[in-house]
Design a protein around this motif. Structure first.
Motif, PDB file in Angstrom:
ATOM      1  N   LEU A  37       0.842  -1.181   0.000  1.00 18.63           N
ATOM      2  CA  LEU A  37       0.000   0.000   0.000  1.00 18.63           C
ATOM      3  C   LEU A  37       0.885   1.242   0.000  1.00 18.63           C
ATOM      4  CD1 LEU A  37      -3.011   1.006   0.283  1.00 18.63           C
ATOM      5  CD2 LEU A  37      -2.459   1.330   2.698  1.00 18.63           C
ATOM      6  N   ARG A  38       0.705   2.090  -1.013  1.00 22.44           N
ATOM      7  CA  ARG A  38       1.409   3.375  -1.042  1.00 22.44           C
ATOM      8  C   ARG A  38       0.594   4.371  -0.229  1.00 22.44           C
ATOM      9  NH1 ARG A  38       5.554   5.414  -2.875  1.00 22.44           N
ATOM     10  NH2 ARG A  38       5.930   3.666  -4.303  1.00 22.44           N
ATOM     11  N   VAL A  39       1.248   4.956   0.764  1.00 21.41           N
ATOM     12  CA  VAL A  39       0.651   6.001   1.593  1.00 21.41           C
ATOM     13  C   VAL A  39       1.406   7.271   1.258  1.00 21.41           C
ATOM     14  CG1 VAL A  39       0.122   6.761   3.937  1.00 21.41           C
ATOM     15  CG2 VAL A  39       0.239   4.313   3.425  1.00 21.41           C
ATOM     16  N   ARG A  40       0.660   8.283   0.783  1.00 17.45           N
ATOM     17  CA  ARG A  40       1.361   9.508   0.411  1.00 17.45           C
ATOM     18  C   ARG A  40       0.512  10.737   0.671  1.00 17.45           C
ATOM     19  NH1 ARG A  40       1.442  10.725  -5.781  1.00 17.45           N
ATOM     20  NH2 ARG A  40      -0.658  10.133  -6.341  1.00 17.45           N
ATOM     21  N   VAL A  41       1.172  11.856   0.567  1.00 16.97           N
ATOM     22  CA  VAL A  41       0.555  13.161   0.700  1.00 16.97           C
ATOM     23  C   VAL A  41       0.662  13.835  -0.652  1.00 16.97           C
ATOM     24  CG1 VAL A  41       0.838  15.429   1.776  1.00 16.97           C
ATOM     25  CG2 VAL A  41       1.075  13.368   3.149  1.00 16.97           C
ATOM     26  N   VAL A  42      -0.441  14.393  -1.108  1.00 17.16           N
ATOM     27  CA  VAL A  42      -0.449  15.095  -2.397  1.00 17.16           C
ATOM     28  C   VAL A  42      -1.021  16.500  -2.199  1.00 17.16           C
ATOM     29  CG1 VAL A  42      -0.617  12.997  -3.782  1.00 17.16           C
ATOM     30  CG2 VAL A  42      -2.699  14.104  -3.029  1.00 17.16           C
ATOM     31  N   PRO A  43      -0.554  17.453  -2.995  1.00 17.47           N
ATOM     32  CA  PRO A  43      -1.126  18.795  -2.902  1.00 17.47           C
ATOM     33  C   PRO A  43      -2.602  18.770  -3.272  1.00 17.47           C
ATOM     34  CG  PRO A  43       0.921  18.815  -4.152  1.00 17.47           C
ATOM     35  CD  PRO A  43       0.544  17.376  -3.948  1.00 17.47           C
ATOM     36  N   GLY A  44      -3.416  19.536  -2.545  1.00 15.90           N
ATOM     37  CA  GLY A  44      -4.839  19.620  -2.864  1.00 15.90           C
ATOM     38  C   GLY A  44      -5.693  19.781  -1.634  1.00 15.90           C
ATOM     39  N   GLY A  45      -6.970  19.783  -1.842  1.00 12.89           N
ATOM     40  CA  GLY A  45      -7.921  19.928  -0.746  1.00 12.89           C
ATOM     41  C   GLY A  45      -8.029  21.360  -0.276  1.00 12.89           C
ATOM     42  N   CYS A  46      -8.906  21.584   0.654  1.00 17.25           N
ATOM     43  CA  CYS A  46      -9.175  22.935   1.175  1.00 17.25           C
ATOM     44  C   CYS A  46      -7.981  23.509   1.929  1.00 17.25           C
ATOM     45  CB  CYS A  46     -10.357  22.909   2.150  1.00 17.25           C
ATOM     46  SG  CYS A  46     -11.752  21.934   1.641  1.00 17.25           S
ATOM     47  N   SER A  47      -7.186  22.653   2.565  1.00 18.15           N
ATOM     48  CA  SER A  47      -6.127  23.131   3.450  1.00 18.15           C
ATOM     49  C   SER A  47      -4.722  23.008   2.877  1.00 18.15           C
ATOM     50  CB  SER A  47      -6.188  22.370   4.785  1.00 18.15           C
ATOM     51  OG  SER A  47      -7.420  22.602   5.409  1.00 18.15           O
TER      52      SER A  47
END
Length: 118
Positions: A37-47
């Motif tokens: 499972l790749r767990v990552r953070v991507v730019p986006g969302g309200c914050s």
């Protein structure tokens, strides 16, 4: 001259989240032994940032590799700085079900709970 410590990352996965992750991985057909499972953070969302979970056949060069409850996790270098110490849980209630992220690195979040700032 002092040595510089290599960066590291540690994620926590609750037992309930592990059960659900295993269901997703088992539902995929013909995955090799190297899958995880790749767990990552991507730019986006309200914050500013969003979490992303994807089943992948193998890790990529430079990934941190973790094993939690028999699940192989892949974390890229960029995401590691935001995911260190995060706990992934799975909740189910009358409002719905899904993965939740308790992030000690987050400095803010949005009302919907799907994005964060750091």
């Amino acid at each position: 001259m002092s040595a510089v410590a290599a960066p590291s990352v540690d994620l926590n996965v609750t037992e309930q989240a592990a059960v659900e992750i295993k269901k997703f991985i088992d539902a995929e057909e013909d995955l090799p032994e190297t899958a995880g499972l790749r767990v990552r953070v991507v730019p986006g969302g309200c914050s500013g940032f969003q979490y992303s979970l994807n089943v992948e056949e193998e890790s990529k060069q430079g990934d941190f590799l973790l094993d939690k409850h028999g699940i192989r996790l892949f974390v890229d270098m960029f995401s590691a700085q935001y995911l260190n110490g995060v706990t992934i849980d799975y909740t189910s209630n009358m409002m719905g079900s899904g993965f939740t992220f308790e992030n000690p690195n987050a400095t803010g979040g949005c009302g919907c709970g799907t994005s964060f700032s750091a």
